[in-house]
Motif scaffolding. Sequence first.
Motif, PDB file in Angstrom:
ATOM      1  N   SER A  10       0.705  -1.264  -0.004  1.00 49.88           N
ATOM      2  CA  SER A  10      -0.102   0.008   0.014  1.00 49.88           C
ATOM      3  C   SER A  10       0.858   1.092   0.070  1.00 49.88           C
ATOM      4  N   GLY A  11       1.931   1.156   0.683  1.00 46.04           N
ATOM      5  CA  GLY A  11       2.763   2.601   0.769  1.00 46.04           C
ATOM      6  C   GLY A  11       3.459   2.680  -0.290  1.00 46.04           C
ATOM      7  N   GLY A  18       1.373   9.037  -6.254  1.00 46.84           N
ATOM      8  CA  GLY A  18       1.433  10.384  -5.675  1.00 46.84           C
ATOM      9  C   GLY A  18       0.202  10.735  -4.654  1.00 46.84           C
ATOM     10  N   THR A  19      -0.457   9.573  -3.843  1.00 47.78           N
ATOM     11  CA  THR A  19      -1.205   9.739  -3.114  1.00 47.78           C
ATOM     12  C   THR A  19      -0.661   9.436  -1.710  1.00 47.78           C
ATOM     13  N   THR A  23      -5.023   7.669   1.848  1.00 53.25           N
ATOM     14  CA  THR A  23      -5.887   7.338   0.658  1.00 53.25           C
ATOM     15  C   THR A  23      -6.257   6.115   0.251  1.00 53.25           C
ATOM     16  N   ILE A  24      -5.098   5.245   0.062  1.00 55.55           N
ATOM     17  CA  ILE A  24      -5.041   4.069  -0.665  1.00 55.55           C
ATOM     18  C   ILE A  24      -5.926   2.931   0.358  1.00 55.55           C
TER      19      ILE A  24
END
Length: 50
Positions: A10-11, A18-19, A23-24
Amino acid sequence: MSKDKFYFTSGELAKISGTSYKTIRYYVDKGLLKPEQITEHGYKMFGKKV
């Protein structure tokens, strides 16, 4: 990041897109993103076609 890498955490996905990690995680919680794998340690792994 290696172009040859097939799965991203996820990271890593957040950094590539670019989030933020949050957010993910929000997208996963809402069902907008689905990890291809979840490791035995609970890491959500996303493929290149996310």
